[in-house]
Scaffold this motif. Structure first.
Motif, PDB file in Angstrom:
ATOM      1  N   LEU A 148       0.821  -1.112   0.011  1.00 44.33           N
ATOM      2  CA  LEU A 148      -0.036  -0.215  -0.059  1.00 44.33           C
ATOM      3  C   LEU A 148       0.923   1.296  -0.071  1.00 44.33           C
ATOM      4  CD1 LEU A 148      -2.841  -1.206   2.470  1.00 44.33           C
ATOM      5  CD2 LEU A 148      -3.118  -0.516   0.007  1.00 44.33           C
ATOM      6  N   GLU A 149       1.949   1.317   0.797  1.00 43.32           N
ATOM      7  CA  GLU A 149       2.833   2.218   0.811  1.00 43.32           C
ATOM      8  C   GLU A 149       3.430   2.653  -0.530  1.00 43.32           C
ATOM      9  OE1 GLU A 149       5.260   5.360   2.929  1.00 43.32           O
ATOM     10  OE2 GLU A 149       3.643   3.936   3.815  1.00 43.32           O
ATOM     11  N   LEU A 150       4.115   1.562  -1.251  1.00 40.14           N
ATOM     12  CA  LEU A 150       4.369   1.738  -2.514  1.00 40.14           C
ATOM     13  C   LEU A 150       3.469   2.308  -3.774  1.00 40.14           C
ATOM     14  CD1 LEU A 150       6.634  -1.618  -2.817  1.00 40.14           C
ATOM     15  CD2 LEU A 150       7.374   0.768  -2.772  1.00 40.14           C
ATOM     16  N   ARG A 151       2.381   1.751  -3.324  1.00 44.85           N
ATOM     17  CA  ARG A 151       1.221   2.068  -4.491  1.00 44.85           C
ATOM     18  C   ARG A 151       0.879   3.731  -4.113  1.00 44.85           C
ATOM     19  NH1 ARG A 151      -4.163  -1.169  -4.697  1.00 44.85           N
ATOM     20  NH2 ARG A 151      -4.335  -0.530  -2.574  1.00 44.85           N
ATOM     21  N   ALA A 152       0.979   4.076  -2.912  1.00 44.46           N
ATOM     22  CA  ALA A 152       0.667   5.640  -2.393  1.00 44.46           C
ATOM     23  C   ALA A 152       1.595   6.401  -3.087  1.00 44.46           C
ATOM     24  CB  ALA A 152       0.362   5.819  -0.943  1.00 44.46           C
ATOM     25  N   LEU A 153       2.830   5.941  -2.580  1.00 44.89           N
ATOM     26  CA  LEU A 153       4.105   6.867  -3.080  1.00 44.89           C
ATOM     27  C   LEU A 153       4.101   6.846  -4.602  1.00 44.89           C
ATOM     28  CD1 LEU A 153       7.004   5.569  -0.738  1.00 44.89           C
ATOM     29  CD2 LEU A 153       5.684   7.868  -0.781  1.00 44.89           C
ATOM     30  N   GLY A 154       3.864   5.657  -5.504  1.00 43.45           N
ATOM     31  CA  GLY A 154       3.741   5.917  -6.793  1.00 43.45           C
ATOM     32  C   GLY A 154       2.668   7.003  -7.511  1.00 43.45           C
ATOM     33  N   SER A 155       1.673   6.673  -6.861  1.00 38.30           N
ATOM     34  CA  SER A 155       0.532   7.775  -7.139  1.00 38.30           C
ATOM     35  C   SER A 155       1.016   9.092  -6.961  1.00 38.30           C
ATOM     36  CB  SER A 155      -0.800   7.305  -6.250  1.00 38.30           C
ATOM     37  OG  SER A 155      -1.720   8.451  -6.725  1.00 38.30           O
ATOM     38  N   ARG A 156       1.585   9.747  -5.980  1.00 36.90           N
ATOM     39  CA  ARG A 156       1.962  10.872  -5.550  1.00 36.90           C
ATOM     40  C   ARG A 156       3.074  11.304  -6.445  1.00 36.90           C
ATOM     41  NH1 ARG A 156       0.393  15.790  -4.183  1.00 36.90           N
ATOM     42  NH2 ARG A 156       2.424  16.986  -3.181  1.00 36.90           N
ATOM     43  N   LEU A 157       3.910  10.306  -6.853  1.00 31.12           N
ATOM     44  CA  LEU A 157       5.115  10.787  -7.862  1.00 31.12           C
ATOM     45  C   LEU A 157       4.382  10.937  -9.115  1.00 31.12           C
ATOM     46  CD1 LEU A 157       7.732   7.942  -6.701  1.00 31.12           C
ATOM     47  CD2 LEU A 157       8.167  10.722  -6.511  1.00 31.12           C
ATOM     48  N   THR A 158       3.695   9.971  -9.512  1.00 28.57           N
ATOM     49  CA  THR A 158       2.966  10.752 -10.801  1.00 28.57           C
ATOM     50  C   THR A 158       2.265  11.785 -10.870  1.00 28.57           C
ATOM     51  OG1 THR A 158       2.635   7.999 -11.197  1.00 28.57           O
ATOM     52  CG2 THR A 158       1.200   9.597 -12.519  1.00 28.57           C
ATOM     53  N   SER A 159       1.512  12.037  -9.739  1.00 32.03           N
ATOM     54  CA  SER A 159       0.782  13.475  -9.699  1.00 32.03           C
ATOM     55  C   SER A 159       1.890  14.491  -9.813  1.00 32.03           C
ATOM     56  CB  SER A 159      -0.020  13.377  -8.407  1.00 32.03           C
ATOM     57  OG  SER A 159      -0.571  14.560  -8.391  1.00 32.03           O
ATOM     58  N   LEU A 160       3.078  14.504  -9.245  1.00 36.13           N
ATOM     59  CA  LEU A 160       4.156  15.422  -8.934  1.00 36.13           C
ATOM     60  C   LEU A 160       4.761  15.624 -10.485  1.00 36.13           C
ATOM     61  CD1 LEU A 160       5.486  14.976  -5.480  1.00 36.13           C
ATOM     62  CD2 LEU A 160       4.506  16.876  -6.192  1.00 36.13           C
ATOM     63  N   ARG A 161       4.925  14.607 -10.992  1.00 39.66           N
ATOM     64  CA  ARG A 161       5.462  14.609 -12.281  1.00 39.66           C
ATOM     65  C   ARG A 161       4.650  15.364 -13.340  1.00 39.66           C
ATOM     66  NH1 ARG A 161       7.869   9.240 -11.012  1.00 39.66           N
ATOM     67  NH2 ARG A 161       9.933   9.615 -10.393  1.00 39.66           N
ATOM     68  N   LYS A 162       3.219  15.166 -13.317  1.00 39.02           N
ATOM     69  CA  LYS A 162       2.495  15.749 -14.331  1.00 39.02           C
ATOM     70  C   LYS A 162       2.480  17.045 -13.805  1.00 39.02           C
ATOM     71  CE  LYS A 162      -0.663  11.863 -15.124  1.00 39.02           C
ATOM     72  NZ  LYS A 162      -2.116  11.426 -14.829  1.00 39.02           N
ATOM     73  N   GLU A 163       2.358  17.580 -12.731  1.00 41.96           N
ATOM     74  CA  GLU A 163       2.115  18.854 -12.377  1.00 41.96           C
ATOM     75  C   GLU A 163       3.587  19.771 -12.575  1.00 41.96           C
ATOM     76  OE1 GLU A 163       1.833  21.569  -8.391  1.00 41.96           O
ATOM     77  OE2 GLU A 163       1.626  19.656  -8.104  1.00 41.96           O
ATOM     78  N   ALA A 164       4.693  18.878 -12.507  1.00 47.37           N
ATOM     79  CA  ALA A 164       6.030  19.549 -13.019  1.00 47.37           C
ATOM     80  C   ALA A 164       5.947  19.853 -14.401  1.00 47.37           C
ATOM     81  CB  ALA A 164       7.085  18.825 -12.714  1.00 47.37           C
ATOM     82  N   GLY A 165       5.297  18.946 -15.342  1.00 47.30           N
ATOM     83  CA  GLY A 165       5.479  18.961 -16.725  1.00 47.30           C
ATOM     84  C   GLY A 165       4.483  20.110 -16.946  1.00 47.30           C
ATOM     85  N   VAL A 166       3.320  20.404 -16.086  1.00 47.39           N
ATOM     86  CA  VAL A 166       2.248  21.413 -16.414  1.00 47.39           C
ATOM     87  C   VAL A 166       2.954  22.916 -16.308  1.00 47.39           C
ATOM     88  CG1 VAL A 166       0.296  22.807 -15.603  1.00 47.39           C
ATOM     89  CG2 VAL A 166       0.389  20.364 -16.024  1.00 47.39           C
ATOM     90  N   MET A 167       3.991  22.801 -15.108  1.00 48.40           N
ATOM     91  CA  MET A 167       4.665  24.236 -14.863  1.00 48.40           C
ATOM     92  C   MET A 167       5.661  24.408 -15.963  1.00 48.40           C
ATOM     93  SD  MET A 167       3.044  25.240 -12.272  1.00 48.40           S
ATOM     94  CE  MET A 167       3.852  26.647 -12.086  1.00 48.40           C
ATOM     95  N   GLU A 168       6.577  23.379 -16.262  1.00 48.60           N
ATOM     96  CA  GLU A 168       7.535  23.617 -17.345  1.00 48.60           C
ATOM     97  C   GLU A 168       6.570  23.990 -18.801  1.00 48.60           C
ATOM     98  OE1 GLU A 168      10.409  23.755 -17.244  1.00 48.60           O
ATOM     99  OE2 GLU A 168      10.929  22.212 -15.585  1.00 48.60           O
ATOM    100  N   GLY A 169       5.672  23.482 -19.066  1.00 46.92           N
ATOM    101  CA  GLY A 169       4.784  23.943 -20.290  1.00 46.92           C
ATOM    102  C   GLY A 169       4.414  25.563 -20.076  1.00 46.92           C
ATOM    103  N   LYS A 170       4.278  25.811 -18.714  1.00 51.11           N
ATOM    104  CA  LYS A 170       3.729  27.134 -18.667  1.00 51.11           C
ATOM    105  C   LYS A 170       4.874  27.916 -18.558  1.00 51.11           C
ATOM    106  CE  LYS A 170       1.927  30.141 -14.657  1.00 51.11           C
ATOM    107  NZ  LYS A 170       1.170  30.279 -13.514  1.00 51.11           N
ATOM    108  N   ILE A 171       6.283  27.803 -18.182  1.00 50.21           N
ATOM    109  CA  ILE A 171       7.284  28.655 -18.365  1.00 50.21           C
ATOM    110  C   ILE A 171       7.435  28.977 -19.801  1.00 50.21           C
ATOM    111  CG2 ILE A 171       9.779  28.490 -18.204  1.00 50.21           C
ATOM    112  CD1 ILE A 171       9.407  27.318 -15.321  1.00 50.21           C
TER     113      ILE A 171
END
Length: 378
Positions: A95-118
């Motif tokens: 469960l820990e691994l699944r939660a961490l994987g979900s959070r990492l995916t979300s953060l990478r998407k957010e980083a991609g959005v911010m890079e696109g904004k830049i």
């Protein structure tokens, strides 16, 4: 002082009226709040320095500001990603691994959005005729702009404290005395300086200082607890300090259980109000709910609205929690189930007492709608 000077130079060239200073420059607002006699000078300075600027000039400066804010956000996301990757490498819990994987995916998407904004903001700069800034000097300028954007979020915490107090000077006095007391403890200071990634706390100085009187008695415990978790805590530090009034009674519990809570802090902090509903009655439910953090943390965006409805029924739900937990996400769109949870447990709790039967029934695709209907009808 350096940040204040840089910010003043940026703000007076980008804003046209004193009213906008409060919205865009928390540092100047803090100065005006602590030293009221400076407000006319600040307003006059803004009017004088911005009077000769055209609308295009102000837009150009504002674009650079937004690029700096986006870069600052990307840096914070990258820091949290690095911290979470370390936790994922060390964890073996499913469960820990699944939660961490979900959070990492979300953060990478957010980083991609911010890079696109830049990229879009830079394209806008080029279309307005802004030249590229190349060379060592402009690398330093960009770094200062980025750190200033990070530090500004911290200053907003201080500004909020100033706005919420009738006597800003008294608040400043209490925080200063606390800082001197903590600073006189050499071993404590050495401990904080030697923390891994301690340098990342520097842009948060204003927020930490504005809360230091409240944090003083917890300082030794915080030092012991946060070592190794600073990378995942730091991106959310300003928001935590802003909400410290409601978090403060539960700091001992948080510090004792930081190894469980820290990896999921990005999920927990936005829902702090809903989660603290379960910390009343002396926090008697917290030890029981703690093991479920890895399961429910990634689901909070969907389930947070249920928490306030479930809290009055917690005593009746708790014995059946191991059975309910696995299928809780299936009921995310059916608030009536949570609202009438006590009634459903009263009539059908016997089913949940047989684990294999209860889990099988809750997983049926039509069960959320049926439970919602029965809860209202009964």
């Amino acid at each position: 002082a350096i940040f204040l000077i840089v910010d003043f130079a940026v703000q007076v060239y980008s804003m046209s009226t004193p009213r906008t200073v409060k919205r865009f420059s928390p540092r100047l607002e803090v100065v005006a709040k602590v030293l009221p006699f400076t407000r006319p000078l600040i307003d006059y300075g803004v009017d004088i320095f911005s009077s000769d600027l055209t609308i295009t000039d102000k837009k150009r400066i504002l674009l650079r500001r937004r690029v700096a804010e986006a870069r600052s956000k990307v840096d914070m996301i990258i820091t949290e990603i690095e911290g979470l990757e370390k936790f994922r490498t060390a964890s073996t819990d499913r469960l820990e691994l699944r939660a961490l994987g979900s959070r990492l995916t979300s953060l990478r998407k957010e980083a991609g959005v911010m890079e696109g904004k830049i990229v879009l903001l830079k394209a806008k700069q080029r279309s307005m005729g802004l030249p590229r800034r190349e060379g060592l000097w402009f690398d330093v300028v960009r770094w200062v702009e980025k750190v200033s954007a990070t530090e500004e979020r911290s200053v907003r915490v201080l500004q909020k404290q100033m706005e919420n107090t009738a006597n800003p000077l008294a608040l400043l006095k209490d925080d200063t005395i606390s800082l001197f007391r903590l600073g006189s403890q050499v071993n404590l200071v050495k401990g904080y300086v030697s923390l891994d990634k301690a340098e990342r706390l520097i842009p948060h100085t204003a927020a930490i200082a504005s809360r230091i009187a409240m944090l003083e008695r917890f300082a030794p415990g915080i030092l012991v607890a946060v070592d190794g978790y600073l990378e995942v805590i730091e991106p959310h530090l300003d928001e935590i300090l802003l909400r410290l009034d409601v978090i403060e009674p539960h700091i001992p519990f948080v510090l004792d259980n930081l190894p469980i809570l820290a990896p999921h802090i990005g999920y927990l902090v936005p829902h702090i109000d809903s989660l603290l509903l379960f910390a009343d009655d002396g926090g008697k439910y917290l030890p029981f709910l703690l093991p479920y953090v890895p399961r429910f943390a990634p689901l909070l965006d969907s389930l947070a609205c249920h928490l306030v409805l479930l809290r009055p029924h917690m005593r009746k739900i708790l014995p059946h929690f191991p059975v309910i937990a696995e299928s809780a996400i299936n009921f995310r769109n059916h608030l009536k189930v949570s609202e009438n949870a006590d009634i459903l447990v009263y009539y059908f709790g016997w089913v949940l007492k047989i684990p294999w039967l209860g889990k099988s029934i809750l997983k049926l695709p039509f069960m959320p709608r049926l439970a919602s209907f029965l809860g209202q009808a009964l």
